[in-house]
Design an enzyme around this catalytic site. Structure first.
Site, PDB file in Angstrom:
ATOM      1  N   ASP A  71       0.750  -9.300   2.960  1.00 22.70           N
ATOM      2  CA  ASP A  71      -0.029  -7.707   1.783  1.00 22.70           C
ATOM      3  C   ASP A  71      -0.521  -9.312   1.404  1.00 22.70           C
ATOM      4  OD1 ASP A  71      -1.686  -6.355  -0.001  1.00 22.70           O
ATOM      5  OD2 ASP A  71      -0.701  -4.708   0.889  1.00 22.70           O
TER       6      ASP A  71
ATOM      7  N   MET B 123       1.270   3.293   2.450  1.00 18.94           N
ATOM      8  CA  MET B 123       1.751   3.548   3.555  1.00 18.94           C
ATOM      9  C   MET B 123       2.912   2.800   3.756  1.00 18.94           C
ATOM     10  SD  MET B 123       1.679   6.212   5.405  1.00 18.94           S
ATOM     11  CE  MET B 123       1.923   6.305   6.872  1.00 18.94           C
TER      12      MET B 123
ATOM     13  N   ASN C 236      -2.278   9.461  13.766  1.00 15.63           N
ATOM     14  CA  ASN C 236      -0.988  10.045  13.522  1.00 15.63           C
ATOM     15  C   ASN C 236       0.608   9.852  14.205  1.00 15.63           C
ATOM     16  OD1 ASN C 236       0.082  12.063  11.830  1.00 15.63           O
ATOM     17  ND2 ASN C 236      -1.859  13.130  11.627  1.00 15.63           N
TER      18      ASN C 236
ATOM     19  N   HIS D 271      -8.528  15.059   2.797  1.00 17.24           N
ATOM     20  CA  HIS D 271      -7.795  13.920   2.746  1.00 17.24           C
ATOM     21  C   HIS D 271      -7.978  13.684   1.376  1.00 17.24           C
ATOM     22  CE1 HIS D 271      -7.181  13.251   6.373  1.00 17.24           C
ATOM     23  NE2 HIS D 271      -5.499  12.678   7.106  1.00 17.24           N
ATOM     24  N   HIS D 272      -6.585  12.850   0.889  1.00 19.81           N
ATOM     25  CA  HIS D 272      -6.592  12.473  -0.608  1.00 19.81           C
ATOM     26  C   HIS D 272      -8.083  11.473  -0.617  1.00 19.81           C
ATOM     27  CE1 HIS D 272      -5.723   8.450   0.249  1.00 19.81           C
ATOM     28  NE2 HIS D 272      -5.063   9.102   1.374  1.00 19.81           N
TER      29      HIS D 272
ATOM     30  N   LYS E  20      -9.182   7.090   0.788  1.00 13.86           N
ATOM     31  CA  LYS E  20      -9.045   7.523   2.087  1.00 13.86           C
ATOM     32  C   LYS E  20     -10.281   6.315   2.011  1.00 13.86           C
ATOM     33  CE  LYS E  20      -8.946   9.677   7.297  1.00 13.86           C
ATOM     34  NZ  LYS E  20      -7.392   8.370   7.291  1.00 13.86           N
TER      35      LYS E  20
ATOM     36  N   THR F  82      -3.548   2.078  11.285  1.00 11.55           N
ATOM     37  CA  THR F  82      -4.784   2.007  10.393  1.00 11.55           C
ATOM     38  C   THR F  82      -5.390   2.624  11.723  1.00 11.55           C
ATOM     39  OG1 THR F  82      -4.288  -0.155  10.054  1.00 11.55           O
ATOM     40  CG2 THR F  82      -6.295   0.277   9.546  1.00 11.55           C
TER      41      THR F  82
ATOM     42  N   GLY G 180       0.646  -1.436   0.526  1.00 10.24           N
ATOM     43  CA  GLY G 180      -0.567  -0.173   0.007  1.00 10.24           C
ATOM     44  C   GLY G 180       1.373   1.325   0.124  1.00 10.24           C
TER      45      GLY G 180
HETATM   46  N1  NAD Z   1      -1.245   6.585  11.420  1.00  8.92           N
HETATM   47  C1  NAD Z   1      -1.034   7.326  10.878  1.00  8.92           C
HETATM   48  O1  NAD Z   1      -0.420   8.030  10.967  1.00  8.92           O
HETATM   49  C2  NAD Z   1      -1.989   7.411   9.364  1.00  8.92           C
HETATM   50  C3  NAD Z   1      -1.368   8.102   8.485  1.00  8.92           C
HETATM   51  C4  NAD Z   1      -1.699   8.091   7.180  1.00  8.92           C
HETATM   52  C5  NAD Z   1      -2.875   6.523   6.503  1.00  8.92           C
HETATM   53  N2  NAD Z   1      -3.142   6.054   7.268  1.00  8.92           N
HETATM   54  C6  NAD Z   1      -3.954   4.696   7.744  1.00  8.92           C
HETATM   55  O2  NAD Z   1      -3.212   3.770   7.565  1.00  8.92           O
HETATM   56  C7  NAD Z   1      -3.997   3.193   6.416  1.00  8.92           C
HETATM   57  C8  NAD Z   1      -3.746   2.858   5.067  1.00  8.92           C
HETATM   58  O3  NAD Z   1      -3.718   3.599   4.309  1.00  8.92           O
HETATM   59  P1  NAD Z   1      -2.990   3.975   2.841  1.00  8.92           P
HETATM   60  O4  NAD Z   1      -3.196   5.060   1.958  1.00  8.92           O
HETATM   61  O5  NAD Z   1      -1.558   3.303   2.625  1.00  8.92           O
HETATM   62  O6  NAD Z   1      -4.227   2.818   2.012  1.00  8.92           O
HETATM   63  P2  NAD Z   1      -3.265   2.035   1.284  1.00  8.92           P
HETATM   64  O7  NAD Z   1      -4.804   1.344   0.203  1.00  8.92           O
HETATM   65  O8  NAD Z   1      -2.706   2.580   0.110  1.00  8.92           O
HETATM   66  O9  NAD Z   1      -2.912   0.180   1.426  1.00  8.92           O
HETATM   67  C9  NAD Z   1      -3.716  -0.738   2.337  1.00  8.92           C
HETATM   68  C10 NAD Z   1      -3.221  -1.922   1.740  1.00  8.92           C
HETATM   69  O10 NAD Z   1      -3.481  -2.602   2.871  1.00  8.92           O
HETATM   70  C11 NAD Z   1      -3.507  -4.400   2.232  1.00  8.92           C
HETATM   71  N3  NAD Z   1      -4.606  -5.120   2.826  1.00  8.92           N
HETATM   72  C12 NAD Z   1      -5.620  -5.172   2.839  1.00  8.92           C
HETATM   73  N4  NAD Z   1      -6.084  -6.428   4.001  1.00  8.92           N
HETATM   74  C13 NAD Z   1      -4.609  -6.456   4.253  1.00  8.92           C
HETATM   75  C14 NAD Z   1      -4.733  -7.860   5.241  1.00  8.92           C
HETATM   76  N5  NAD Z   1      -5.114  -8.810   5.690  1.00  8.92           N
HETATM   77  N6  NAD Z   1      -3.166  -8.103   5.503  1.00  8.92           N
HETATM   78  C15 NAD Z   1      -2.361  -7.130   5.352  1.00  8.92           C
HETATM   79  N7  NAD Z   1      -2.013  -6.516   3.888  1.00  8.92           N
HETATM   80  C16 NAD Z   1      -3.411  -5.932   3.882  1.00  8.92           C
HETATM   81  C17 NAD Z   1      -4.389  -4.079   0.807  1.00  8.92           C
HETATM   82  O11 NAD Z   1      -3.568  -5.308  -0.474  1.00  8.92           O
HETATM   83  C18 NAD Z   1      -3.349  -2.165   0.485  1.00  8.92           C
HETATM   84  O12 NAD Z   1      -1.975  -2.850  -0.332  1.00  8.92           O
HETATM   85  C19 NAD Z   1      -5.603   3.785   6.357  1.00  8.92           C
HETATM   86  O13 NAD Z   1      -6.337   3.535   7.891  1.00  8.92           O
HETATM   87  C20 NAD Z   1      -4.810   5.501   6.734  1.00  8.92           C
HETATM   88  O14 NAD Z   1      -6.162   6.105   7.684  1.00  8.92           O
HETATM   89  C21 NAD Z   1      -2.746   6.427   8.753  1.00  8.92           C
END
Ligand code: NAD
Length: 221
Positions: free
Chosen positions: A34, A13, A102, A130-131, A134, A78, A11
């Site tokens: 993943d 992040m 965050n 956000h993008h 999300k 997440t 993904g």
């Molecule tokens: N805490 C923070 O600072 C922060 C910052 C940015 C984003 N986020 C959060 O991080 C999360 C991911 O964001 P993103 O933009 O990278 O999303 P994304 O959709 O780009 O990536 C998510 C990935 O998770 C994978 N996935 C799905 N089910 C799975 C499983 N069971 N096991 C392992 N991998 C699995 C998907 O295939 C995908 O590659 C979101 O919830 C977002 O809100 C948190």
């Protein structure tokens, strides 16, 4: 060497976390999980000390619980799922769980400044931007900011406003209103690298945390 597994490694992040772990001293990228890579999280748990999970709201609780059951510490970024069930699982576990809505230092400072301001100017509104891919709204950061402002007697007006547009990464504004004046705070993550120092810090510190379940990067600063 801390052996790190990245869950959600394909993904946005997860990919950034893989690069940050590879570049950090004292840790190695031991495994990536993943479904998009054809690798299940369960299959890597024997090879790692800490898992960093940035996946989806639907899968985060199950992933974190699987790590804790296997005695593997989990750093969870997440957002958009219920933390109470995870707290219960973590308190009964043999490993630690660290959650931050965050991981960007600027966003944490915005939350702390919001608390200081709310003591004197309690009325406020939150706008998070956000993008457009999300999945959750309002953001975990906005909900946490509201919780922290409420804890010091502030009044966050409902609803929290969520903007979703291409071109954005992660942004938040808190506007306080008082008699004849307003005060605005804004934080912008313009690149996902903004979250990486916080993630790397959490990986380094998680094994020594005094509690099984810890929420908020401010606890590590
Ligand atoms: N805490 C923070 O600072 C922060 C910052 C940015 C984003 N986020 C959060 O991080 C999360 C991911 O964001 P993103 O933009 O990278 O999303 P994304 O959709 O780009 O990536 C998510 C990935 O998770 C994978 N996935 C799905 N089910 C799975 C499983 N069971 N096991 C392992 N991998 C699995 C998907 O295939 C995908 O590659 C979101 O919830 C977002 O809100 C948190």
């Amino acid at each position: 060497m801390i052996r790190v597994g990245v869950s959600g490694a394909a993904g946005r992040m997860g990919g950034t976390v893989c690069a940050a772990v590879e570049a950090a001293e004292g840790m190695e990228l031991a495994a990536k999980a993943d479904p998009a890579l054809g690798v299940a999280l369960d299959s890597i748990l024997g090879e790692v000390d800490v898992v960093v999970d940035f996946t989806t709201p639907e899968t985060a609780l199950e992933n974190a619980t699987a790590c804790l059951r296997a005695g593997v510490h989990v750093v969870l970024g997440t957002t958009g799922f219920d933390l109470d069930a995870l707290r219960d699982a973590a308190e009964a576990a043999e490993a630690n769980c660290f959650v931050a809505p965050n991981f960007a230092i600027g966003a944490v400072l915005l939350m702390q400044a919001s608390q200081a301001i709310a003591r004197h100017m309690p009325e406020c509104e939150i706008i998070e931007l956000h993008h457009d891919r999300k999945l959750d709204a309002p953001s975990g950061t906005a909900k946490r900011t509201a919780e922290l402002i409420g804890a010091v007697g502030g009044n966050v007006h409902e609803p929290i406003h969520s903007v979703r547009l291409p071109g954005l990464v992660a942004h938040q504004e808190v506007i306080f209103g008082g008699e004849g004046q307003t005060l605005s705070l804004r934080h912008d993550s313009i690149d996902r690298v903004s979250f990486m120092p916080g993630v790397v810090l959490a990986v380094r510190r998680i094994a020594e945390l005094p509690d099984r379940f810890t929420v908020g990067l401010e606890k590590l600063l």
